[in-house]
Each structure stands twice: as structure tokens, then as C-alpha cells.
Scaffold this active site. Structure first.
Site, PDB file in Angstrom:
ATOM      1  N   LEU A   1       0.834  -1.206   0.000  1.00 62.55           N
ATOM      2  CA  LEU A   1       0.000   0.000   0.000  1.00 62.55           C
ATOM      3  C   LEU A   1       0.871   1.260   0.000  1.00 62.55           C
ATOM      4  O   LEU A   1       0.589   2.222  -0.713  1.00 62.55           O
ATOM      5  CB  LEU A   1      -0.915  -0.010   1.227  1.00 62.55           C
ATOM      6  CG  LEU A   1      -2.087  -1.000   1.163  1.00 62.55           C
ATOM      7  CD1 LEU A   1      -2.652  -1.268   2.549  1.00 62.55           C
ATOM      8  CD2 LEU A   1      -3.179  -0.505   0.228  1.00 62.55           C
TER       9      LEU A   1
ATOM     10  N   ARG B   1      -3.847  -4.018  12.780  1.00 60.62           N
ATOM     11  CA  ARG B   1      -3.858  -4.705  14.070  1.00 60.62           C
ATOM     12  C   ARG B   1      -3.909  -6.221  13.853  1.00 60.62           C
ATOM     13  O   ARG B   1      -4.453  -6.720  12.875  1.00 60.62           O
ATOM     14  CB  ARG B   1      -5.025  -4.234  14.940  1.00 60.62           C
ATOM     15  CG  ARG B   1      -6.423  -4.659  14.461  1.00 60.62           C
ATOM     16  CD  ARG B   1      -6.940  -5.834  15.244  1.00 60.62           C
ATOM     17  NE  ARG B   1      -8.224  -6.330  14.764  1.00 60.62           N
ATOM     18  CZ  ARG B   1      -8.355  -7.241  13.831  1.00 60.62           C
ATOM     19  NH1 ARG B   1      -7.306  -7.730  13.218  1.00 60.62           N
ATOM     20  NH2 ARG B   1      -9.550  -7.679  13.472  1.00 60.62           N
TER      21      ARG B   1
ATOM     22  N   SER C   1     -26.935   0.396  10.149  1.00 59.01           N
ATOM     23  CA  SER C   1     -26.445   1.365  11.145  1.00 59.01           C
ATOM     24  C   SER C   1     -26.019   2.669  10.487  1.00 59.01           C
ATOM     25  O   SER C   1     -25.989   3.720  11.120  1.00 59.01           O
ATOM     26  CB  SER C   1     -25.241   0.771  11.873  1.00 59.01           C
ATOM     27  OG  SER C   1     -24.189   0.489  10.965  1.00 59.01           O
TER      28      SER C   1
ATOM     29  N   HIS D   1     -14.839  -3.501   2.195  1.00 57.70           N
ATOM     30  CA  HIS D   1     -14.095  -4.579   2.870  1.00 57.70           C
ATOM     31  C   HIS D   1     -13.574  -5.590   1.856  1.00 57.70           C
ATOM     32  O   HIS D   1     -14.342  -6.066   1.009  1.00 57.70           O
ATOM     33  CB  HIS D   1     -15.012  -5.337   3.846  1.00 57.70           C
ATOM     34  CG  HIS D   1     -15.358  -4.562   5.070  1.00 57.70           C
ATOM     35  ND1 HIS D   1     -15.960  -5.128   6.166  1.00 57.70           N
ATOM     36  CD2 HIS D   1     -15.175  -3.252   5.383  1.00 57.70           C
ATOM     37  CE1 HIS D   1     -16.134  -4.204   7.097  1.00 57.70           C
ATOM     38  NE2 HIS D   1     -15.681  -3.056   6.645  1.00 57.70           N
TER      39      HIS D   1
ATOM     40  N   GLU E   1      -7.540  -9.125   6.013  1.00 57.78           N
ATOM     41  CA  GLU E   1      -8.745  -8.306   5.777  1.00 57.78           C
ATOM     42  C   GLU E   1      -8.337  -6.840   5.653  1.00 57.78           C
ATOM     43  O   GLU E   1      -7.611  -6.321   6.504  1.00 57.78           O
ATOM     44  CB  GLU E   1      -9.748  -8.460   6.920  1.00 57.78           C
ATOM     45  CG  GLU E   1     -11.062  -7.741   6.590  1.00 57.78           C
ATOM     46  CD  GLU E   1     -12.090  -7.811   7.714  1.00 57.78           C
ATOM     47  OE1 GLU E   1     -12.899  -8.747   7.709  1.00 57.78           O
ATOM     48  OE2 GLU E   1     -12.062  -6.933   8.585  1.00 57.78           O
TER      49      GLU E   1
ATOM     50  N   GLU F   1     -19.185   5.753  16.354  1.00 58.97           N
ATOM     51  CA  GLU F   1     -20.242   4.732  16.506  1.00 58.97           C
ATOM     52  C   GLU F   1     -19.711   3.523  17.273  1.00 58.97           C
ATOM     53  O   GLU F   1     -20.392   2.976  18.136  1.00 58.97           O
ATOM     54  CB  GLU F   1     -20.736   4.329  15.117  1.00 58.97           C
ATOM     55  CG  GLU F   1     -22.069   3.635  15.122  1.00 58.97           C
ATOM     56  CD  GLU F   1     -21.929   2.144  14.893  1.00 58.97           C
ATOM     57  OE1 GLU F   1     -22.953   1.475  14.835  1.00 58.97           O
ATOM     58  OE2 GLU F   1     -20.781   1.656  14.783  1.00 58.97           O
ATOM     59  N   HIS F   2     -18.472   3.147  16.987  1.00 58.35           N
ATOM     60  CA  HIS F   2     -17.864   2.000  17.657  1.00 58.35           C
ATOM     61  C   HIS F   2     -17.699   2.285  19.160  1.00 58.35           C
ATOM     62  O   HIS F   2     -18.003   1.443  20.001  1.00 58.35           O
ATOM     63  CB  HIS F   2     -16.501   1.694  17.025  1.00 58.35           C
ATOM     64  CG  HIS F   2     -15.815   0.518  17.634  1.00 58.35           C
ATOM     65  ND1 HIS F   2     -16.144  -0.767  17.313  1.00 58.35           N
ATOM     66  CD2 HIS F   2     -14.840   0.440  18.575  1.00 58.35           C
ATOM     67  CE1 HIS F   2     -15.402  -1.588  18.028  1.00 58.35           C
ATOM     68  NE2 HIS F   2     -14.600  -0.887  18.801  1.00 58.35           N
TER      69      HIS F   2
HETATM   70  P1  GTP Z   1     -17.288 -10.868  11.361  1.00 56.64           P
HETATM   71  O1  GTP Z   1     -17.433 -12.298  11.712  1.00 56.64           O
HETATM   72  O2  GTP Z   1     -17.357  -9.956  12.571  1.00 56.64           O
HETATM   73  O3  GTP Z   1     -16.060 -10.597  10.554  1.00 56.64           O
HETATM   74  O4  GTP Z   1     -18.559 -10.547  10.525  1.00 56.64           O
HETATM   75  P2  GTP Z   1     -18.657 -10.213   8.983  1.00 56.64           P
HETATM   76  O5  GTP Z   1     -17.713 -11.030   8.191  1.00 56.64           O
HETATM   77  O6  GTP Z   1     -20.091 -10.173   8.590  1.00 56.64           O
HETATM   78  O7  GTP Z   1     -18.026  -8.789   9.001  1.00 56.64           O
HETATM   79  P3  GTP Z   1     -18.452  -7.400   8.417  1.00 56.64           P
HETATM   80  O8  GTP Z   1     -18.337  -7.384   6.944  1.00 56.64           O
HETATM   81  O9  GTP Z   1     -19.746  -6.940   9.004  1.00 56.64           O
HETATM   82  O10 GTP Z   1     -17.276  -6.521   9.020  1.00 56.64           O
HETATM   83  C1  GTP Z   1     -16.735  -6.714  10.275  1.00 56.64           C
HETATM   84  C2  GTP Z   1     -15.889  -5.512  10.683  1.00 56.64           C
HETATM   85  O11 GTP Z   1     -16.339  -4.323  10.042  1.00 56.64           O
HETATM   86  C3  GTP Z   1     -16.018  -5.224  12.162  1.00 56.64           C
HETATM   87  O12 GTP Z   1     -15.020  -5.887  12.869  1.00 56.64           O
HETATM   88  C4  GTP Z   1     -15.872  -3.710  12.228  1.00 56.64           C
HETATM   89  O13 GTP Z   1     -14.505  -3.346  12.188  1.00 56.64           O
HETATM   90  C5  GTP Z   1     -16.495  -3.250  10.942  1.00 56.64           C
HETATM   91  N1  GTP Z   1     -17.937  -2.956  11.057  1.00 56.64           N
HETATM   92  C6  GTP Z   1     -18.950  -3.658  10.502  1.00 56.64           C
HETATM   93  N2  GTP Z   1     -20.138  -3.111  10.781  1.00 56.64           N
HETATM   94  C7  GTP Z   1     -19.901  -2.019  11.534  1.00 56.64           C
HETATM   95  C8  GTP Z   1     -20.748  -1.017  12.145  1.00 56.64           C
HETATM   96  O14 GTP Z   1     -21.966  -1.015  12.064  1.00 56.64           O
HETATM   97  N3  GTP Z   1     -20.102  -0.031  12.851  1.00 56.64           N
HETATM   98  C9  GTP Z   1     -18.748   0.022  12.976  1.00 56.64           C
HETATM   99  N4  GTP Z   1     -18.229   1.028  13.693  1.00 56.64           N
HETATM  100  N5  GTP Z   1     -17.944  -0.899  12.425  1.00 56.64           N
HETATM  101  C10 GTP Z   1     -18.496  -1.912  11.717  1.00 56.64           C
HETATM  102 MG    MG Z   2     -15.376 -10.378   8.642  1.00 61.39          MG
END
Ligand code: GTP
Ligand code: MG
Length: 223
Positions: A45, A67, A138, A144, A163, A178-179
Site C-alpha cells: 500500500l 492490528r 447502522s 471490505h 482483511e 459509533e464503535h
Molecule cells: P465478522 O465475523 O465480525 O467478521 O462478521 P462479517 O464477516 O459479517 O463482518 P463485516 O463485513 O460486518 O465486518 C466486520 C468488521 O467491520 C467489524 O469488525 C468492524 O470493524 C467493521 N464494522 C462492521 N459493521 C460495523 C458497524 O456497524 N459499525 C462500525 N463502527 N464498524 C463496523
Molecule cells: Mg469479517
């Protein structure tokens, strides 16, 4: 307790200890491998950003955060997902052991960086979730990516998952607040605050678009 029962119990206890020891050893080995994955993608990057600056007189990346998921968090996620705690199963089922967040200046930069990164020969795109085109309920917006990258170990290359979350400065501002709210209030954010956050997310999307347009206009005027 009968002698046979005692022996049995002893075997069970020792087996549990061995499994635990193997799990801990595996987790520590994994930490080293995933740390290498973070370094590799981070460097890619940084090189892309520097090259873009030379070519287009603009840095698409504002800054990068990364992280490594702690062994505690890995175990917690494995338990909540009901998956076995073996190296293979964790690698297959948990994609965010190595996590990189790329904070970009403008929305176009997010897609440009994602495209340049995934176009590289040694990177494979495993999964893409576009929460910018389709924000979460939200209001959360980010792009991602789950990438597969080779880590070069003494015994040869090992493909691992990394990721990458890409977002603009404004989206990051929103996600951080929000977090924090979610974390501080133990997931019980009131409906009023939720609604306000959703409105903020909409305003942020509009502002990002306006900033992008101004940036594009300035760029055209300079050419
Ligand atoms: P995981 O098993 O948690 O990885 O679920 P997933 O694969 O469905 O993940 P998702 O695509 O929802 O993304 C997970 C990551 O995105 C979280 O660890 C957060 O860093 C971030 N994230 C997702 N949704 C939110 C949200 O509504 N608010 C905030 N602040 N961060 C979010
Ligand atoms: Mg995920």
C-alpha cells in the site's frame, strides 16, 4: 474413585493439557505469520501511494492502521462461531486475524487503491463487501476486502488471508464514534442516537461526494 477411573481421569486431564499446549503453540506461530502478512500488505500500500503521488501529484492514502487479532479474540470468535481451535480451521474461518484499515482522502481513492492492490499478481481477492454502495443499516460505510497473500517462510510460500477495510476520513470519523458508543454503552445505543447516527452517515456521504467533486474540479483546472 476406583483406580481405573483415576487412570481414565488422568488421561483425560493430560489430553486436555496437551491439546491446550498445542493450541497455544499454534496460536503463537500464527501470530508471527499474520504479522508478516500485515507487513507485506502495508508495504504494498505504501509503495502504491508513493507511486500515485509521483504520477498524479496526489496521495490517495491519508494513513494506514493495522492490528493483529489477539489470541483471546481469536479464541472468543472461534467459540462464538462454534469452530475447532486448530490452525487450519482458524485460518479457513476467521478472515480478520490480520486486519488493515486504509483511510483515504476521497471516495474515488478508496476504489482506486482497492483496484491497484487486487490487480497485483501475487494477490487474490477472496471476498469483497461494498458497504459504500450498500451501507449497513447502522449507516456504516467502508469497502471490505479479504485478500489471499503468500508469506515466504523457510519451508516455502504459505498463502494467508488479510482483511483490508478501506474508507474515507469522514467515514472513519463516523465509524470511530459509533464503535465507541456501542462499546461504552454495552451495545445499548438508544433509538434516538441510532437515528441521529444514521442521519450523520447520510450527511457524510453527501459531503464526501461534494469534496470529491471540488477535488476533481481543482485537478482539471490545474491541467
Ligand atoms: P465478522 O465475523 O465480525 O467478521 O462478521 P462479517 O464477516 O459479517 O463482518 P463485516 O463485513 O460486518 O465486518 C466486520 C468488521 O467491520 C467489524 O469488525 C468492524 O470493524 C467493521 N464494522 C462492521 N459493521 C460495523 C458497524 O456497524 N459499525 C462500525 N463502527 N464498524 C463496523
Ligand atoms: Mg469479517
Amino acid at each position: 474413585m476406583k483406580t481405573s477411573q483415576k487412570i481414565k481421569q488422568n488421561v483425560v486431564n493430560n489430553l486436555a493439557k496437551t491439546t491446550l499446549y498445542e493450541n497455544v503453540t499454534e496460536l503463537l506461530r500464527m501470530q508471527q505469520i499474520y504479522e508478516a502478512g500485515i507487513k507485506e500488505v502495508r508495504t504494498k500500500l505504501e509503495i502504491l501511494d508513493a507511486e500515485f503521488k509521483v504520477k498524479h501529484d496526489h496521495n490517495p492514502i491519508h494513513h494506514i492502521e493495522s492490528r493483529l487479532k489477539s489470541p483471546e479474540s481469536i479464541l472468543k470468535k472461534a467459540i462464538s462461531k462454534d469452530i475447532p481451535v486448530t490452525e487450519r480451521s482458524l485460518e479457513e474461518n476467521i478472515h480478520d486475524i490480520a486486519g488493515i484499515r486504509v483511510i483515504c482522502n476521497y471516495v474515488d481513492d478508496v476504489y482506486k487503491v482497492a483496484q491497484l492492490l487486487t490487480n497485483q499478481d501475487d494477490i487474490q481477492l477472496i471476498e469483497m463487501k461494498d458497504y459504500i454502495q450498500n451501507p449497513k443499516e447502522s449507516g456504516y460505510m467502508s469497502l471490505h476486502l479479504v485478500l489471499e497473500v503468500p508469506i515466504f517462510l523457510s519451508e516455502g510460500p504459505k498463502p494467508i488471508h488479510v482483511e483490508v477495510q478501506l474508507r474515507t476520513i469522514a467515514m472513519d470519523f463516523w465509524a470511530s464514534l459509533e464503535h465507541k458508543l456501542k462499546y461504552k454503552t454495552d451495545n445499548n445505543v438508544s433509538d434516538d442516537v441510532k437515528k441521529e447516527l444514521q442521519e450523520c452517515a447520510k450527511s457524510i456521504a453527501e459531503i464526501d461526494l461534494k469534496m470529491q467533486n471540488i477535488h476533481n474540479r481543482l485537478n482539471k483546472e490545474r491541467v
